[in-house]
Design a protein around this motif. Sequence first.
Motif: not given
Length: 245
Positions: A185-201
């Motif tokens: 869950l923390q990894y998903i949150v990080f992916k949503k927070w980051q600027k640019g790059g792919a999000t997690a599905l």
Amino acid sequence: FIHIPPDEIDQRKSDDELLREHPGYFIYRTGNYPGKKDREVRILVHHGAYSYNNFVWIDTAQIDYRKKEVRAHMASVMPYWTKNFRIDGFRIDMANYLVNSEVERRWGKLEAGISEEFFERAIREVKKVKPSVGVIGEAYGYFDQLSETGFDVLYDKNDGDTSKGQIGFYDALATGDIYRIKEALQYIVFKKWQKGGATALSFISNHDEEDPYKKFGNYYKRFMILSSIVSSPFMMYNGQERGIS
């Protein structure tokens, strides 16, 4: 609106039009055939280079992404469909198999002069036609490399890059380990927070996985709700609300 993205696949059926019109676009010899490594084997449609669960598709012809001409042709596919059929998204099947290092590992050296990842070009070309087009990658490895090429979304099932903090949500749920789920869950949150790059599905079911009830037992409904809350976007597969797929 409900959008249905077409699927782009890195191999073709034996009666495919591309195989008839451009036979040189396909792999005919390999030194990496199971059980015959380092011995050149002639193949037509039979293919043994997939390592996923040691599964072998024996009725597909493999596109040769080692060649510049092939890459140019395949990079034109998504722009063509976007221009002519108003497509607004694509799902790329097994995208991790087309990372340059993986192509070389499976089939041999790339042609001289190829340095750019295939998806860098392919995604750049389709975004020129329609910047809002979404590109989804089915991928179980090379998350960082694929994210850098321009994917919008990548499957959140991968424990192969844990050294980089990548914890697959699906795999974490399957363990039932609350601490592992928390890391995912923390990894998903990080992916949503980051600027640019792919999000997690995130997902709990698709056509490649077991029925949710068989995989998660009576927790499948809770996991379905959790996946829809924590991830944007998330994948809802037909039948999963009843524990089947």
